[in-house]
Design a protein around this motif. Structure first.
Motif, PDB file in Angstrom:
ATOM      1  N   SER A  44       0.701  -1.379  -0.028  1.00 15.36           N
ATOM      2  CA  SER A  44       0.013   0.010   0.026  1.00 15.36           C
ATOM      3  C   SER A  44       0.837   1.346  -0.053  1.00 15.36           C
ATOM      4  O   SER A  44       2.102   1.286   0.297  1.00 15.36           O
ATOM      5  CB  SER A  44      -0.968  -0.184   1.287  1.00 15.36           C
ATOM      6  OG  SER A  44      -0.058   0.148   2.393  1.00 15.36           O
ATOM      7  N   ASP A  46       1.108   3.662   1.997  1.00 13.13           N
ATOM      8  CA  ASP A  46       1.661   3.922   3.511  1.00 13.13           C
ATOM      9  C   ASP A  46       2.639   2.980   3.727  1.00 13.13           C
ATOM     10  O   ASP A  46       3.664   3.468   4.210  1.00 13.13           O
ATOM     11  CB  ASP A  46       0.462   3.792   4.460  1.00 13.13           C
ATOM     12  CG  ASP A  46      -0.569   4.815   4.659  1.00 13.13           C
ATOM     13  OD1 ASP A  46      -0.244   5.860   3.944  1.00 13.13           O
ATOM     14  OD2 ASP A  46      -1.688   4.565   5.242  1.00 13.13           O
ATOM     15  N   GLU A  47       2.666   1.685   3.270  1.00  9.87           N
ATOM     16  CA  GLU A  47       3.585   0.831   3.518  1.00  9.87           C
ATOM     17  C   GLU A  47       4.951   1.213   2.623  1.00  9.87           C
ATOM     18  O   GLU A  47       6.073   0.936   3.242  1.00  9.87           O
ATOM     19  CB  GLU A  47       3.222  -0.931   3.295  1.00  9.87           C
ATOM     20  CG  GLU A  47       1.969  -1.186   4.065  1.00  9.87           C
ATOM     21  CD  GLU A  47       1.508  -2.662   3.654  1.00  9.87           C
ATOM     22  OE1 GLU A  47       1.082  -3.338   4.418  1.00  9.87           O
ATOM     23  OE2 GLU A  47       1.627  -2.715   2.366  1.00  9.87           O
ATOM     24  N   LEU A  49       5.624   4.201   1.856  1.00  7.31           N
ATOM     25  CA  LEU A  49       6.355   5.319   2.338  1.00  7.31           C
ATOM     26  C   LEU A  49       6.993   4.902   3.737  1.00  7.31           C
ATOM     27  O   LEU A  49       8.387   4.980   3.771  1.00  7.31           O
ATOM     28  CB  LEU A  49       5.444   6.398   2.838  1.00  7.31           C
ATOM     29  CG  LEU A  49       5.104   7.254   1.826  1.00  7.31           C
ATOM     30  CD1 LEU A  49       4.430   8.606   2.316  1.00  7.31           C
ATOM     31  CD2 LEU A  49       6.549   8.220   1.407  1.00  7.31           C
ATOM     32  N   ASN A  50       6.752   3.915   4.537  1.00  5.49           N
ATOM     33  CA  ASN A  50       7.446   3.416   5.450  1.00  5.49           C
ATOM     34  C   ASN A  50       8.652   2.520   5.148  1.00  5.49           C
ATOM     35  O   ASN A  50       9.765   2.923   6.037  1.00  5.49           O
ATOM     36  CB  ASN A  50       6.618   2.433   6.482  1.00  5.49           C
ATOM     37  CG  ASN A  50       6.050   3.282   7.972  1.00  5.49           C
ATOM     38  OD1 ASN A  50       5.572   4.416   7.859  1.00  5.49           O
ATOM     39  ND2 ASN A  50       5.936   2.495   8.895  1.00  5.49           N
ATOM     40  N   TRP A 251       0.660  11.305  -1.661  1.00  6.63           N
ATOM     41  CA  TRP A 251       0.094  11.462  -0.166  1.00  6.63           C
ATOM     42  C   TRP A 251      -0.559  12.895   0.085  1.00  6.63           C
ATOM     43  O   TRP A 251      -1.444  12.936   0.989  1.00  6.63           O
ATOM     44  CB  TRP A 251       1.478  11.089   0.576  1.00  6.63           C
ATOM     45  CG  TRP A 251       1.164  11.574   2.195  1.00  6.63           C
ATOM     46  CD1 TRP A 251       0.510  10.618   2.960  1.00  6.63           C
ATOM     47  CD2 TRP A 251       1.663  12.618   2.674  1.00  6.63           C
ATOM     48  NE1 TRP A 251       0.627  11.540   4.232  1.00  6.63           N
ATOM     49  CE2 TRP A 251       1.368  12.562   4.059  1.00  6.63           C
ATOM     50  CE3 TRP A 251       2.490  13.753   2.436  1.00  6.63           C
ATOM     51  CZ2 TRP A 251       1.609  13.715   5.061  1.00  6.63           C
ATOM     52  CZ3 TRP A 251       2.845  14.772   3.234  1.00  6.63           C
ATOM     53  CH2 TRP A 251       2.525  14.755   4.515  1.00  6.63           C
ATOM     54  N   VAL A 259      -7.968  12.703   6.128  1.00 10.38           N
ATOM     55  CA  VAL A 259      -7.051  11.875   6.928  1.00 10.38           C
ATOM     56  C   VAL A 259      -7.151  11.950   8.361  1.00 10.38           C
ATOM     57  O   VAL A 259      -6.287  11.707   9.238  1.00 10.38           O
ATOM     58  CB  VAL A 259      -5.602  12.285   6.822  1.00 10.38           C
ATOM     59  CG1 VAL A 259      -4.996  12.101   5.211  1.00 10.38           C
ATOM     60  CG2 VAL A 259      -5.335  14.077   6.904  1.00 10.38           C
ATOM     61  N   ARG A 400       0.925  11.843  10.094  1.00  7.79           N
ATOM     62  CA  ARG A 400       0.093  11.306   8.979  1.00  7.79           C
ATOM     63  C   ARG A 400       0.933  10.877   7.866  1.00  7.79           C
ATOM     64  O   ARG A 400       0.327  10.279   7.005  1.00  7.79           O
ATOM     65  CB  ARG A 400      -0.888  12.320   8.706  1.00  7.79           C
ATOM     66  CG  ARG A 400      -2.160  12.655   9.601  1.00  7.79           C
ATOM     67  CD  ARG A 400      -2.889  11.654   9.685  1.00  7.79           C
ATOM     68  NE  ARG A 400      -3.915  11.699  10.724  1.00  7.79           N
ATOM     69  CZ  ARG A 400      -3.876  11.801  12.069  1.00  7.79           C
ATOM     70  NH1 ARG A 400      -2.983  10.983  12.597  1.00  7.79           N
ATOM     71  NH2 ARG A 400      -5.051  11.851  12.621  1.00  7.79           N
ATOM     72  N   LEU A 401       2.165  11.006   7.961  1.00  4.44           N
ATOM     73  CA  LEU A 401       3.206  10.414   7.032  1.00  4.44           C
ATOM     74  C   LEU A 401       3.721   9.044   7.070  1.00  4.44           C
ATOM     75  O   LEU A 401       3.826   8.228   6.211  1.00  4.44           O
ATOM     76  CB  LEU A 401       4.456  11.354   7.023  1.00  4.44           C
ATOM     77  CG  LEU A 401       5.572  11.265   6.026  1.00  4.44           C
ATOM     78  CD1 LEU A 401       4.860  11.503   4.716  1.00  4.44           C
ATOM     79  CD2 LEU A 401       6.793  12.039   6.454  1.00  4.44           C
ATOM     80  N   VAL A 402       3.683   8.617   8.444  1.00  8.74           N
ATOM     81  CA  VAL A 402       4.414   7.327   8.858  1.00  8.74           C
ATOM     82  C   VAL A 402       3.441   6.777   9.929  1.00  8.74           C
ATOM     83  O   VAL A 402       2.732   7.308  10.542  1.00  8.74           O
ATOM     84  CB  VAL A 402       5.873   7.524   9.257  1.00  8.74           C
ATOM     85  CG1 VAL A 402       6.814   7.860   8.022  1.00  8.74           C
ATOM     86  CG2 VAL A 402       5.983   8.249  10.396  1.00  8.74           C
ATOM     87  N   TYR A 403       3.878   5.508   9.970  1.00 12.98           N
ATOM     88  CA  TYR A 403       3.262   4.714  11.128  1.00 12.98           C
ATOM     89  C   TYR A 403       4.134   3.635  11.893  1.00 12.98           C
ATOM     90  O   TYR A 403       5.363   3.402  11.234  1.00 12.98           O
ATOM     91  CB  TYR A 403       2.021   3.788  10.663  1.00 12.98           C
ATOM     92  CG  TYR A 403       2.150   2.675   9.766  1.00 12.98           C
ATOM     93  CD1 TYR A 403       2.561   1.408  10.263  1.00 12.98           C
ATOM     94  CD2 TYR A 403       2.192   2.687   8.485  1.00 12.98           C
ATOM     95  CE1 TYR A 403       3.095   0.329   9.394  1.00 12.98           C
ATOM     96  CE2 TYR A 403       2.885   1.753   7.390  1.00 12.98           C
ATOM     97  CZ  TYR A 403       2.985   0.640   8.053  1.00 12.98           C
ATOM     98  OH  TYR A 403       3.135  -0.342   7.242  1.00 12.98           O
TER      99      TYR A 403
END
Length: 425
Positions: A44, A46-47, A49-50, A251, A259, A400-403
């Motif tokens: 995804s 998000d994945e 970006l991480n 993003w 978001v 909101r950029l990373v988890y």
């Protein structure tokens, strides 16, 4: 007389867009771009970006101006530290332990980070009559002088917020003789967490967002010294330089409402009325552990200004601007500082911008460009009538950029020196 700026809602069409990739921050964004294209297609956004940020070491982050050979000795007085920070136009600097041996490791060489706001908040805490540590300071003639009683036992708030209060404060023995090391275990520059150059961007971003760090020193173990200091503002500037890149656009086109921003609603915002003492604003920030506070009208409760912890330095560096006031309300403080800066020809101070606001329809990209252009750390969300709806900080954007992946930090925090019991800011 200068007036308090009105609320300014920055519209989407007024935000500029960068097209050239030339700055170190933009080149860093291109590095993320290259990694983005290499990620597995089933991941995804998000994945992806991480994974990208996990692959980049913090040594790649551009050097901060705050880390360019600016250090404060531990035997420096508070007055000298304020003068140095003010002269260099920085809000914080590493504190070097003068008693550390030459071959000391970095953790033994540094006490931590000293900040403008922290010095003032410490002073205000000492002068709080409810504090058991309000000092009896020795005067120049050797007699004991209860400074807090002299300043604070005058019967009303107007007395403690007059120009005389700040002039007496800056001429006090407490201010002149207390050393940075004497208060190093009390506030934010107490034992701190630093990153090594090989630690990842993802670690850095999570510490700045989820773990609520304001800034992160990056140490060179070989040299046993701080090589860089990464701030939330620095990360926002890096993101602003990445506009136009595919990963960022994917993003950044999301709106605030999409978001889940703002996180903080109007019912939870700590605010102060324009007719209340400005000292109360700084005390609220200390007690609530927040970096800024909106100034609102008592009748309409619409925001008319913003006071942040970094504005506290005006209490120490420009006390003469309050002579014409019987009491310094938040509104009078904003007006007086504005006049002071205009006379000096300083048009870059964030306090001059007044209230910078957006709506829930703004995108993350627009918000980042706004924060970077205005050099501010917080932004208020308003409705079409200008009524306060919420608050967004730099930390909210980074979050909101990373988890954080499950078990990501492991035993990372095990070696961190614990904070002292009297840690307050």
């Amino acid at each position: 007389m200068a007036s308090v700026p009105e609320i300014k809602i920055v519209r989407s069409e007024s935000l500029g867009h960068r097209s050239e990739v030339s700055s170190p921050e933009a080149k860093l964004g291109m590095r993320v771009e290259d990694l983005w294209d290499e990620q597995k297609p089933q991941l995804s956004p998000d994945e992806k970006l991480n994974a990208c940020f996990e692959s980049i070491p913090v040594s790649a982050f551009p050097l901060s101006s705050d880390s360019q050979d600016i250090e404060i000795r531990s035997d420096t007085s508070l007055a000298e530290a304020v003068e140095t920070l003010s002269k260099l136009k920085v809000l914080s600097a590493p504190v070097v332990d003068v008693d550390a041996p030459e071959d000391a490791s970095w953790i033994d060489r540094y006490i931590g980070i000293v900040e403008f706001p922290g010095i003032v908040v410490w002073l205000l805490h000492q002068l709080d009559p409810t504090s058991p540590r309000s000092p009896a300071v020795a005067g120049s003639n050797g007699t004991s002088h209860d400074f807090s009683a002299h300043i604070l036992d005058n019967g009303d708030d107007s007395a403690v917020t007059s120009g005389n209060f700040f002039e007496v404060l800056t001429s006090s023995e407490l201010y002149k003789n207390t050393k940075v090391r004497d208060i190093s275990g009390t506030f934010r520059w107490a034992p701190f967490l630093a990153l090594q150059k090989e630690n990842s961007f993802l670690t850095m971003l999570l510490l700045l967002s989820k773990y609520k760090m304001k800034s992160i020193p990056v140490v060179d173990l070989g040299e046993a010294k701080i090589e860089n200091i990464i701030t939330q503002s620095g990360v926002i500037h890096m993101l602003a330089e990445c506009v136009g890149l595919h990963w960022f656009e994917d993003w950044g086109v999301k709106t605030l409402s999409e978001v889940g921003l703002p996180i903080m609603s109007k019912d939870h915002i700590i605010k102060i009325y324009e007719d209340e003492p400005v000292l109360q604003a700084f005390k609220l920030m200390r007690r609530k552990r927040i970096a800024g506070i909106p100034v609102v009208e008592r009748k309409s409760e619409k925001p008319v200004g913003n006071i942040s912890l970094r504005d506290v330095h005006f209490l120490l560096t420009a006390p003469e601007i309050y002579h014409d006031y019987r009491s310094i309300t938040t509104k009078n403080f904003l007006v007086a500082v504005r006049e002071h800066l205009e006379k000096r020809g300083d048009t870059s101070a964030p306090i001059l911008s007044g209230v910078i606001a957006c709506t829930k329809n703004h995108t993350l990209k627009e918000l980042i460009l706004m924060l970077d252009a205005e050099k501010i750390h917080r932004l208020y969300v308003v409705d079409d009538s200008g009524n306060l709806e919420g608050l967004i900080t730099l930390r909210d954007i980074i979050a909101r950029l990373v988890y954080e992946p499950p078990g990501y930090f492991g035993d990372f925090f095990d070696g961190v020196i614990p904070l002292p019991q009297n840690y307050r800011v």
